[in-house]
Design an enzyme around this catalytic site. Structure first.
Site, PDB file in Angstrom:
ATOM      1  N   ASN A  11       0.852  -1.188   0.000  1.00 55.98           N
ATOM      2  CA  ASN A  11       0.000   0.000   0.000  1.00 55.98           C
ATOM      3  C   ASN A  11       0.893   1.245   0.000  1.00 55.98           C
ATOM      4  O   ASN A  11       1.735   1.416   0.892  1.00 55.98           O
ATOM      5  CB  ASN A  11      -0.904  -0.034   1.245  1.00 55.98           C
ATOM      6  CG  ASN A  11      -1.837   1.162   1.312  1.00 55.98           C
ATOM      7  OD1 ASN A  11      -1.435   2.293   1.052  1.00 55.98           O
ATOM      8  ND2 ASN A  11      -3.080   0.927   1.690  1.00 55.98           N
ATOM      9  N   HIS A  14       0.880   6.270   1.846  1.00 59.06           N
ATOM     10  CA  HIS A  14       1.590   7.239   2.682  1.00 59.06           C
ATOM     11  C   HIS A  14       2.790   7.873   2.005  1.00 59.06           C
ATOM     12  O   HIS A  14       3.400   8.795   2.562  1.00 59.06           O
ATOM     13  CB  HIS A  14       1.886   6.621   4.051  1.00 59.06           C
ATOM     14  CG  HIS A  14       0.586   6.301   4.743  1.00 59.06           C
ATOM     15  ND1 HIS A  14      -0.306   7.279   5.109  1.00 59.06           N
ATOM     16  CD2 HIS A  14      -0.019   5.117   5.015  1.00 59.06           C
ATOM     17  CE1 HIS A  14      -1.399   6.715   5.616  1.00 59.06           C
ATOM     18  NE2 HIS A  14      -1.244   5.405   5.567  1.00 59.06           N
ATOM     19  N   ARG A  22       2.736  19.077   1.617  1.00 61.44           N
ATOM     20  CA  ARG A  22       3.299  20.329   1.113  1.00 61.44           C
ATOM     21  C   ARG A  22       2.731  20.754  -0.247  1.00 61.44           C
ATOM     22  O   ARG A  22       3.143  21.773  -0.781  1.00 61.44           O
ATOM     23  CB  ARG A  22       4.822  20.168   0.957  1.00 61.44           C
ATOM     24  CG  ARG A  22       5.599  20.195   2.243  1.00 61.44           C
ATOM     25  CD  ARG A  22       5.829  21.647   2.699  1.00 61.44           C
ATOM     26  NE  ARG A  22       6.611  21.679   3.905  1.00 61.44           N
ATOM     27  CZ  ARG A  22       7.929  21.875   3.930  1.00 61.44           C
ATOM     28  NH1 ARG A  22       8.598  22.039   2.822  1.00 61.44           N
ATOM     29  NH2 ARG A  22       8.562  21.904   5.078  1.00 61.44           N
ATOM     30  N   HIS A  47      -5.753   3.672  -1.667  1.00 58.75           N
ATOM     31  CA  HIS A  47      -7.057   3.957  -1.067  1.00 58.75           C
ATOM     32  C   HIS A  47      -7.374   5.448  -1.245  1.00 58.75           C
ATOM     33  O   HIS A  47      -7.126   6.245  -0.331  1.00 58.75           O
ATOM     34  CB  HIS A  47      -7.014   3.567   0.418  1.00 58.75           C
ATOM     35  CG  HIS A  47      -8.277   3.825   1.161  1.00 58.75           C
ATOM     36  ND1 HIS A  47      -8.409   3.609   2.509  1.00 58.75           N
ATOM     37  CD2 HIS A  47      -9.484   4.304   0.773  1.00 58.75           C
ATOM     38  CE1 HIS A  47      -9.625   3.932   2.908  1.00 58.75           C
ATOM     39  NE2 HIS A  47     -10.293   4.365   1.863  1.00 58.75           N
ATOM     40  N   ARG A  49      -9.188   8.377  -0.701  1.00 55.79           N
ATOM     41  CA  ARG A  49     -10.268   8.729   0.238  1.00 55.79           C
ATOM     42  C   ARG A  49     -11.073   9.897  -0.300  1.00 55.79           C
ATOM     43  O   ARG A  49     -10.543  10.738  -1.031  1.00 55.79           O
ATOM     44  CB  ARG A  49      -9.672   9.093   1.603  1.00 55.79           C
ATOM     45  CG  ARG A  49      -9.261   7.888   2.417  1.00 55.79           C
ATOM     46  CD  ARG A  49      -8.615   8.325   3.722  1.00 55.79           C
ATOM     47  NE  ARG A  49      -8.401   7.200   4.612  1.00 55.79           N
ATOM     48  CZ  ARG A  49      -9.285   6.801   5.528  1.00 55.79           C
ATOM     49  NH1 ARG A  49     -10.423   7.449   5.687  1.00 55.79           N
ATOM     50  NH2 ARG A  49      -9.014   5.760   6.290  1.00 55.79           N
ATOM     51  N   ARG A  53      -6.963  13.010   1.186  1.00 50.86           N
ATOM     52  CA  ARG A  53      -5.826  13.301   2.067  1.00 50.86           C
ATOM     53  C   ARG A  53      -4.502  12.708   1.564  1.00 50.86           C
ATOM     54  O   ARG A  53      -3.439  13.138   1.942  1.00 50.86           O
ATOM     55  CB  ARG A  53      -6.103  12.809   3.492  1.00 50.86           C
ATOM     56  CG  ARG A  53      -6.176  11.318   3.625  1.00 50.86           C
ATOM     57  CD  ARG A  53      -6.318  10.879   5.075  1.00 50.86           C
ATOM     58  NE  ARG A  53      -7.651  11.077   5.594  1.00 50.86           N
ATOM     59  CZ  ARG A  53      -8.103  10.452   6.692  1.00 50.86           C
ATOM     60  NH1 ARG A  53      -7.307   9.655   7.376  1.00 50.86           N
ATOM     61  NH2 ARG A  53      -9.337  10.639   7.103  1.00 50.86           N
ATOM     62  N   GLU A  74      -8.720   0.237  -3.031  1.00 52.87           N
ATOM     63  CA  GLU A  74      -9.571   0.254  -1.829  1.00 52.87           C
ATOM     64  C   GLU A  74     -10.452   1.478  -1.902  1.00 52.87           C
ATOM     65  O   GLU A  74      -9.963   2.587  -2.159  1.00 52.87           O
ATOM     66  CB  GLU A  74      -8.699   0.340  -0.578  1.00 52.87           C
ATOM     67  CG  GLU A  74      -7.897  -0.901  -0.326  1.00 52.87           C
ATOM     68  CD  GLU A  74      -7.147  -0.843   0.988  1.00 52.87           C
ATOM     69  OE1 GLU A  74      -6.841  -1.902   1.529  1.00 52.87           O
ATOM     70  OE2 GLU A  74      -6.859   0.264   1.460  1.00 52.87           O
ATOM     71  N   THR A 104      -7.413   6.552  10.528  1.00 53.17           N
ATOM     72  CA  THR A 104      -7.247   5.463   9.574  1.00 53.17           C
ATOM     73  C   THR A 104      -8.492   4.583   9.679  1.00 53.17           C
ATOM     74  O   THR A 104      -9.339   4.824  10.535  1.00 53.17           O
ATOM     75  CB  THR A 104      -5.948   4.673   9.848  1.00 53.17           C
ATOM     76  OG1 THR A 104      -5.799   3.678   8.829  1.00 53.17           O
ATOM     77  CG2 THR A 104      -5.947   4.013  11.208  1.00 53.17           C
ATOM     78  N   THR A 105      -8.593   3.576   8.828  1.00 55.91           N
ATOM     79  CA  THR A 105      -9.814   2.761   8.779  1.00 55.91           C
ATOM     80  C   THR A 105     -10.030   2.057  10.118  1.00 55.91           C
ATOM     81  O   THR A 105      -9.246   1.193  10.499  1.00 55.91           O
ATOM     82  CB  THR A 105      -9.714   1.728   7.637  1.00 55.91           C
ATOM     83  OG1 THR A 105      -9.294   2.417   6.468  1.00 55.91           O
ATOM     84  CG2 THR A 105     -11.051   1.076   7.392  1.00 55.91           C
ATOM     85  N   GLU A 155     -10.991  -9.368   2.868  1.00 55.75           N
ATOM     86  CA  GLU A 155      -9.737  -8.993   3.530  1.00 55.75           C
ATOM     87  C   GLU A 155     -10.062  -8.823   5.002  1.00 55.75           C
ATOM     88  O   GLU A 155     -10.917  -8.001   5.372  1.00 55.75           O
ATOM     89  CB  GLU A 155      -9.161  -7.690   2.954  1.00 55.75           C
ATOM     90  CG  GLU A 155      -7.869  -7.294   3.688  1.00 55.75           C
ATOM     91  CD  GLU A 155      -7.082  -6.188   2.994  1.00 55.75           C
ATOM     92  OE1 GLU A 155      -7.027  -6.177   1.751  1.00 55.75           O
ATOM     93  OE2 GLU A 155      -6.516  -5.355   3.730  1.00 55.75           O
ATOM     94  N   HIS A 194      -3.881  -4.404   7.577  1.00 57.65           N
ATOM     95  CA  HIS A 194      -4.047  -3.187   8.375  1.00 57.65           C
ATOM     96  C   HIS A 194      -3.207  -3.273   9.656  1.00 57.65           C
ATOM     97  O   HIS A 194      -3.375  -4.185  10.454  1.00 57.65           O
ATOM     98  CB  HIS A 194      -5.499  -2.875   8.758  1.00 57.65           C
ATOM     99  CG  HIS A 194      -5.641  -1.424   9.119  1.00 57.65           C
ATOM    100  ND1 HIS A 194      -5.943  -0.455   8.196  1.00 57.65           N
ATOM    101  CD2 HIS A 194      -5.431  -0.770  10.285  1.00 57.65           C
ATOM    102  CE1 HIS A 194      -5.945   0.727   8.783  1.00 57.65           C
ATOM    103  NE2 HIS A 194      -5.626   0.556  10.048  1.00 57.65           N
TER     104      HIS A 194
HETATM  105  C1  LIG Z   1      -8.534  -0.147   4.340  1.00 54.75           C
HETATM  106  C2  LIG Z   1      -7.210  -0.187   4.970  1.00 54.75           C
HETATM  107  O1  LIG Z   1      -7.000  -0.906   5.883  1.00 54.75           O
HETATM  108  C3  LIG Z   1      -6.086   0.642   4.504  1.00 54.75           C
HETATM  109  O2  LIG Z   1      -6.079   0.939   3.169  1.00 54.75           O
HETATM  110  C4  LIG Z   1      -6.003   1.899   5.159  1.00 54.75           C
HETATM  111  O3  LIG Z   1      -7.266   2.477   5.122  1.00 54.75           O
HETATM  112  C5  LIG Z   1      -4.935   2.759   4.539  1.00 54.75           C
HETATM  113  O4  LIG Z   1      -5.403   4.002   4.302  1.00 54.75           O
HETATM  114  P1  LIG Z   1      -5.445   5.067   5.496  1.00 54.75           P
HETATM  115  O5  LIG Z   1      -4.097   5.088   6.093  1.00 54.75           O
HETATM  116  O6  LIG Z   1      -5.905   6.315   4.849  1.00 54.75           O
HETATM  117  O7  LIG Z   1      -6.465   4.562   6.479  1.00 54.75           O
HETATM  118  N1  LIG Z   2      -5.840  -2.917   3.683  1.00 51.16           N
HETATM  119  C1  LIG Z   2      -4.710  -2.678   4.496  1.00 51.16           C
HETATM  120  C2  LIG Z   2      -3.700  -1.893   3.782  1.00 51.16           C
HETATM  121  O1  LIG Z   2      -3.787  -1.683   2.586  1.00 51.16           O
HETATM  122  C3  LIG Z   2      -2.524  -1.351   4.495  1.00 51.16           C
HETATM  123  O2  LIG Z   2      -2.819  -0.885   5.758  1.00 51.16           O
HETATM  124  P1  LIG Z   2      -1.588  -0.284   6.618  1.00 51.16           P
HETATM  125  O3  LIG Z   2      -0.456  -1.295   6.556  1.00 51.16           O
HETATM  126  O4  LIG Z   2      -1.186   0.992   5.976  1.00 51.16           O
HETATM  127  O5  LIG Z   2      -2.150  -0.145   8.007  1.00 51.16           O
END
Ligand SMILES: CC(=O)[C@@H](O)[C@H](O)COP(=O)(O)O
Ligand SMILES: NCC(=O)COP(=O)(O)O
Length: 269
Positions: A11, A14, A22, A47, A49, A53, A74, A104-105, A155, A194
Site C-alpha cells: 500500500n 503514505h 506540502r 485507497h 479517500r 488526504r 480500496e 485510519t480505517t 480482507e 491493516h
Molecule cells: C482499508 C485499509 O486498511 C487501509 O487501506 C487503510 O485504510 C490505509 O489508508 P489510510 O491510512 O488512509 O487509512
Molecule cells: N488494507 C490494508 C492496507 O492496505 C494497508 O494498511 P496499513 O499497513 O497501511 O495499516
C-alpha cells in the site's frame, strides 16, 4: 501439497501523504509503486479517500496505465468511487468503510447490516471485470454475510490484532484464525491487512489459508531508513517465513495427533 506462496500487496498511500503535506509534485506514489514492484511486491494497493488526504484520482489513473502487477483499489462504495473503478477497471477492488474524521480505517465493513447495497456494488464491479473483496472484521457474522453478498474475496481487518498486547493479542489472533478457516470453508479467497508491521506480520502470515497480505504504513516508514526496495523485500521475506512456520506447525500438530490420537490417547509406540 504445498499451498501457493503468500502474496504481498504494498500500500503506497503514505508516499502520497508526504506529497500532500506540502502540495509538491514529490514524492510520487507512482514512482514508489514501480520500485515496490521491482522489489517483489505482488500487487499495489491504493485507497483514494473522499477527503483526498493522500492518493489522488490522478495517481489511480496513472497507476492503471503503468503497473506491471495488479492494482487493488480500496474504496468506499460511493457512486463517485464506483464510477472511478468502472473507468480504470483495476484487477481488484476492496470495499472499505470510510469516515472523514478517522485517522485510519477503524473497523470493517458492516456487510451483514447493508447486504443489499454491498451486493449491488459487488455486481456492478464484477460486471467490469474487477475481483471484489470486502474488508471486514474477523467475525463469523461478517464472513457469512460476505459470502452471501457474492464477493469472491475478503480482507480480514488485522488492526485490532496489531494494537492488542499479551492475551488480548492472542485472542485477536484466534479470531483471525477462526474467520479465515470459516471463509476458506465457504470458498472465499482470504486476504488480511491493516497495521501489520515487521514485528507482527509473521504470526498473521502463519494463518492457514491466507492468500495475500496488504501492508503500507510500516513499509513506507521503514523505507525512510533502508530505502523502499529493501523495506519491501524485508517484509516479503518475513511474510514467507511466517507462512513456512505456520505450515511446519500444522505438520507437527498433525504428527502429534497421529502419535497420540486426536483425543490425546497414545497410539504411537
Ligand atoms: C482499508 C485499509 O486498511 C487501509 O487501506 C487503510 O485504510 C490505509 O489508508 P489510510 O491510512 O488512509 O487509512
Ligand atoms: N488494507 C490494508 C492496507 O492496505 C494497508 O494498511 P496499513 O499497513 O497501511 O495499516
Amino acid at each position: 501439497m504445498h499451498p501457493p506462496r503468500i502474496l504481498l500487496g504494498v500500500n503506497i498511500d503514505h508516499v502520497a501523504t508526504l506529497r500532500q503535506a506540502r502540495g509538491t509534485r514529490y514524492p510520487d506514489p507512482v514512482q514508489a509503486a514501480l520500485l515496490a514492484e521491482e522489489a517483489g511486491a505482488d500487487g499495489i494497493t491504493v485507497h483514494p479517500r473522499e477527503d483526498g488526504r493522500h492518493i489522488q484520482v490522478r495517481d489511480v489513473r496513472l497507476l492503471a496505465e503503468v503497473l506491471n502487477t495488479r492494482m487493488n483499489l480500496e474504496m468506499a462504495a460511493t457512486e463517485a468511487m464506483i464510477a472511478l473503478a468502472e473507468e480504470v477497471r483495476p484487477a481488484h477492488v476492496c470495499l472499505v468503510p470510510e469516515k472523514r474524521e478517522e485517522l485510519t480505517t477503524e473497523g470493517g465493513l458492516d456487510v451483514a447490516g447493508s447486504l443489499e447495497a454491498v451486493s449491488q456494488a459487488c455486481q456492478r464491479l464484477a460486471a467490469v471485470g474487477c475481483d471484489v473483496s470486502l474488508f471486514i472484521d474477523p467475525c463469523v457474522e461478517q464472513v457469512e454475510a460476505a459470502a452471501r453478498a457474492g464477493a469472491p474475496t475478503i480482507e480480514l481487518h488485522t488492526g485490532a490484532y496489531a494494537e492488542a498486547r499479551g492475551q488480548a493479542a492472542r485472542d485477536e489472533h484466534a479470531r483471525l484464525v477462526a474467520a479465515a478457516e470459516m471463509a476458506v470453508e465457504l470458498g472465499l479467497v482470504v486476504n488480511a491487512g491493516h497495521g501489520l508491521n515487521y514485528h507482527n506480520v509473521e504470526a498473521v502470515a502463519a494463518i492457514s489459508g491466507l492468500h495475500e497480505l496488504n501492508i503500507g504504513h510500516a513499509i513506507i516508514g521503514r523505507a525512510l531508513f533502508v530505502g523502499l526496495k529493501e523495506a519491501v523485500a524485508e517484509m516479503k521475506r518475513l511474510a514467507i517465513a511466517g507462512q513456512e512456520a505456520g505450515l511446519l506447525a500444522a505438520v507437527e500438530d498433525h504428527e502429534h495427533d497421529h502419535d497420540h490420537g486426536a483425543d490425546g490417547s497414545c497410539c504411537g509406540a
